[in-house]
Design an enzyme around this catalytic site. Structure first.
Site, PDB file in Angstrom:
ATOM      1  N   THR A 370      -2.447  -4.305 -16.597  1.00  0.00           N
ATOM      2  CA  THR A 370      -3.288  -3.500 -15.791  1.00  0.00           C
ATOM      3  C   THR A 370      -3.307  -2.005 -16.611  1.00  0.00           C
ATOM      4  O   THR A 370      -2.356  -1.911 -17.520  1.00  0.00           O
ATOM      5  CB  THR A 370      -2.638  -3.158 -14.591  1.00  0.00           C
ATOM      6  OG1 THR A 370      -2.559  -4.668 -13.984  1.00  0.00           O
ATOM      7  CG2 THR A 370      -3.100  -2.176 -13.805  1.00  0.00           C
ATOM      8  N   ASP A 412      -2.827 -13.477  -7.650  1.00  0.00           N
ATOM      9  CA  ASP A 412      -2.336 -12.386  -7.014  1.00  0.00           C
ATOM     10  C   ASP A 412      -2.212 -12.863  -5.380  1.00  0.00           C
ATOM     11  O   ASP A 412      -1.994 -12.126  -4.675  1.00  0.00           O
ATOM     12  CB  ASP A 412      -3.140 -11.134  -6.907  1.00  0.00           C
ATOM     13  CG  ASP A 412      -2.317 -10.323  -8.207  1.00  0.00           C
ATOM     14  OD1 ASP A 412      -1.120 -10.713  -8.405  1.00  0.00           O
ATOM     15  OD2 ASP A 412      -2.871  -9.122  -8.364  1.00  0.00           O
ATOM     16  N   SER A 442      -0.482  -4.611  -6.428  1.00  0.00           N
ATOM     17  CA  SER A 442       0.395  -3.503  -5.981  1.00  0.00           C
ATOM     18  C   SER A 442      -0.051  -2.213  -6.907  1.00  0.00           C
ATOM     19  O   SER A 442       0.842  -1.244  -6.905  1.00  0.00           O
ATOM     20  CB  SER A 442       1.548  -3.856  -7.070  1.00  0.00           C
ATOM     21  OG  SER A 442       1.986  -4.901  -6.324  1.00  0.00           O
ATOM     22  N   GLY A 462       1.902  -2.582 -14.482  1.00  0.00           N
ATOM     23  CA  GLY A 462       3.084  -3.260 -14.292  1.00  0.00           C
ATOM     24  C   GLY A 462       3.524  -4.263 -12.976  1.00  0.00           C
ATOM     25  O   GLY A 462       4.423  -4.283 -12.902  1.00  0.00           O
ATOM     26  N   GLY A 463       2.165  -4.890 -12.710  1.00  0.00           N
ATOM     27  CA  GLY A 463       2.339  -5.634 -11.693  1.00  0.00           C
ATOM     28  C   GLY A 463       3.100  -4.998 -10.537  1.00  0.00           C
ATOM     29  O   GLY A 463       2.797  -3.843 -10.216  1.00  0.00           O
TER      30      GLY A 463
HETATM   31  N1  GLY Z   1      -2.963  -7.565 -10.896  1.00  0.00           N
HETATM   32  C1  GLY Z   1      -1.883  -6.708 -10.432  1.00  0.00           C
HETATM   33  C2  GLY Z   1      -1.996  -6.071  -9.201  1.00  0.00           C
HETATM   34  O1  GLY Z   1      -3.136  -5.942  -8.641  1.00  0.00           O
HETATM   35  O2  GLY Z   1      -1.173  -5.681  -8.466  1.00  0.00           O
END
Ligand code: GLY
Length: 561
Positions: A370, A412, A442, A462-463
């Site tokens: 991201t 996700d 997130s 960072g997820g």
């Molecule tokens: N792909 C990471 C997020 O949207 O949290």
């Protein structure tokens, strides 16, 4: 903007007019852009200098990142904008990807109803309907001032005329030759078929053509016409399920921001389908109750308190969060209330780690790819924008005719309905796949206001670690009054309830603290880095904007003027 100006002359111009910083702080009087790529930050600043506002600069920077930072910058993914104008009016734009209309809740399961490991992140079925172009277009229609074409043109120029390949991208290019998808193997080759190396010019003519469609036709240049037809054809020929209808029906949504307070500050962040804003506000509320004056920063007691706070917020996230359009009853107000924080705070044992209850919920850590950009303009209007392809280079798939990479954001969603284990699977209902639904995110693009005006603009990739690294950076600035670069660089930890482990930055926590935390019942897990934060502080007392790009971002830069 002359196409000949890119990219070398921008470097030249920058020596004289633009203040750039990698790891330290950058000071500027008139405006600033901080992103994961210096050239993209310069594109944004050039837009500010010609009279664009923060929204215009964010749009131009985001399109430029789709060329210069392709591991996460994108037109094939989705994301969120939090926008606050100079007088404090705040809004958000949700351009999260959606599940295709043909998606089903069991699409990643085998005949026994079990998840086929990895299938939700792999192949064209893992691609969500992209939202980036629709979101940037909506932001422009509602809040931009410069013509749309002028915001897309710099990215067309970068793709068409080429950009100098950075060392980081050259490393990715080399690695793409071993084990990457067929698309990615060709991706870093110039039209002459030669793999591009560090310092050489990399041209992306197919991407330039797609961007030209977007430049000339706006949102329709992506969701209708030639580009949409090619996406449809490519999906159909290769086992994907996104159709022309999915693209035509995709819409971005303007949503009211999540709002919380910490002492005299107001915090604005992203509401669902991001879980970021809710969790951030819940955690800030809990920290407000703690007597932080009596706890030394980053001591054992501090890390324990922060980890226990994270554990609780992530348990609530797992239980309740999903796309609001499919979950009208989510208890958002309750989760972000001061009363609820009191309840959560009161059951933290300051001497002992809690145990995450695996019979209820779980949650996955991931290192999703991201990217975040922060912008402030001369009037003090601010944009905090985070967008994503999910993994680095997303699904690694795309049509060579279009030149951009598709996300793998379907990963996700909760993949196996009703099944939660203590490792990483979560099966709660709010985030189960449904046609047209947005997957839970997130991403936590955030703006903190002081006296009703933008004060801190911050975000990170960072997820699931995003929520926690943004939380700690905001706390570092608001509670500990750290300069922005220190707040960004200070040690970060991550706890997400399940798996029940406390992740820390290996070289930043002393062995004594590690031992003491283990004795309190924590399971520790070291990682070299958490977060890649991009922040701007609006120091009204000093009359300057102060920006910093995380030292873990090799190509990132704060650029101001
Ligand atoms: N792909 C990471 C997020 O949207 O949290």
């Amino acid at each position: 903007m002359s196409k000949l100006l890119y990219p070398r002359s921008l470097f030249f111009i920058s020596f004289f007019f633009i203040l750039i910083s990698g790891f330290a702080q950058t000071y500027a009087k008139n405006g600033m852009v901080v992103s994961d790529n210096e050239v993209a930050s310069q594109v944004g600043v050039a837009v500010l200098k010609k009279g664009g506002n923060a929204i215009d600069a964010a749009i131009a920077t985001a399109f430029a990142l789709a060329v210069t930072h392709p591991q996460a910058g994108n037109i094939g993914g989705g994301g969120f904008i939090v926008y606050m104008n100079a007088s404090g009016a705040t809004t958000t734009i949700d351009f999260r990807e959606k599940a295709p209309l043909a998606a089903t809740s069991d699409m990643f399961l085998d005949e026994n109803g079990k998840l086929i490991m990895g299938s939700n992140h792999k192949g064209l079925k893992s691609v969500g309907v992209p939202g980036t172009v629709a979101g940037l277009y909506m932001a422009h229609e509602k809040y931009g001032v410069l013509p749309w074409k002028e915001l897309v043109q710099p990215s067309v120029d970068l793709a068409k005329n080429g950009m100098i390949l950075t060392f980081t991208l050259a490393t990715h290019a080399r690695r793409s030759q071993e084990g990457a998808s067929a698309f990615l193997k060709e991706y870093f080759k110039n039209p002459n078929g030669k793999l591009v190396d560090f310092g050489e010019v990399w041209k992306q003519p197919a991407l330039a053509k797609t961007l030209e469609q977007i430049r000339d036709k706006g949102k329709d240049g992506f969701y209708k016409g030639k580009v949409a037809s090619e996406i449809h054809k490519f999906m159909k020929a290769n086992g994907g399920i996104i159709t022309r209808k999915d693209l035509k029906e995709y819409t971005a949504v303007e949503r009211a921001p999540m709002k919380g307070t910490y002492k005299e500050f107001e915090i604005y962040s992203m509401p669902p389908p991001s879980s970021g804003g809710v969790a951030l506000i819940e955690m800030m509320n809990i920290m407000e109750l703690a007597n932080l004056d009596s706890i030394q920063f980053n001591s054992t007691a501090y890390v324990h308190l922060v980890a226990e706070t994270m554990r609780r917020a992530f348990a609530d996230r797992a239980e309740h969060m999903g796309d609001p359009d499919f979950n009208p009853e989510m208890p958002i107000e309750k989760l972000t209330s001061k009363e609820f924080a009191q309840k959560r705070y009161s059951n933290i044992d300051l001497e002992r780690a809690s145990v995450s209850d695996s019979t209820k919920f779980g949650q996955l850590y991931d290192g999703a790819n991201t990217t975040h950009l922060s912008v402030i303009d001369k009037n003090g209007s601010a944009v905090s924008l985070t967008y994503t392809l999910e993994y680095s280079y997303g699904s690694q798939l795309g049509s060579p005719k279009l030149g951009f990479i598709f996300n793998n954001e379907m990963g996700d969603f909760n993949p196996q309905p009703g099944y939660t284990d203590r490792d990483w699977l979560i099966g709660t209902d709010p985030n189960i796949i449904k046609p047209g639904k947005r997957m839970l995110s997130s991403m936590t693009p955030t703006i903190v206001a002081r006296e009703g005006k933008p004060y801190l603009v911050i975000g990170s990739p960072g997820g699931r670690t995003i929520i926690n690294t943004v939380f700690q950076t905001v706390l570092n600035v608001l509670e500990y009054e750290m300069p922005i670069h220190k707040a960004i660089e200070a040690m970060k930890i991550h706890h997400q309830w399940l798996p029940d482990r406390l992740i820390f930055e290996t070289h930043l926590m002393s062995p004594d603290t590690q031992k003491a935390l283990e004795e309190m019942g924590h399971t520790l897990y070291g990682r070299s880095n958490l977060g890649r934060l991009m922040g701007i502080l609006n120091s009204t007392e000093q009359g300057v904007f102060i920006g910093a790009s995380d030292s873990s971002s090799p190509d990132g830069a704060a650029v101001g003027y």
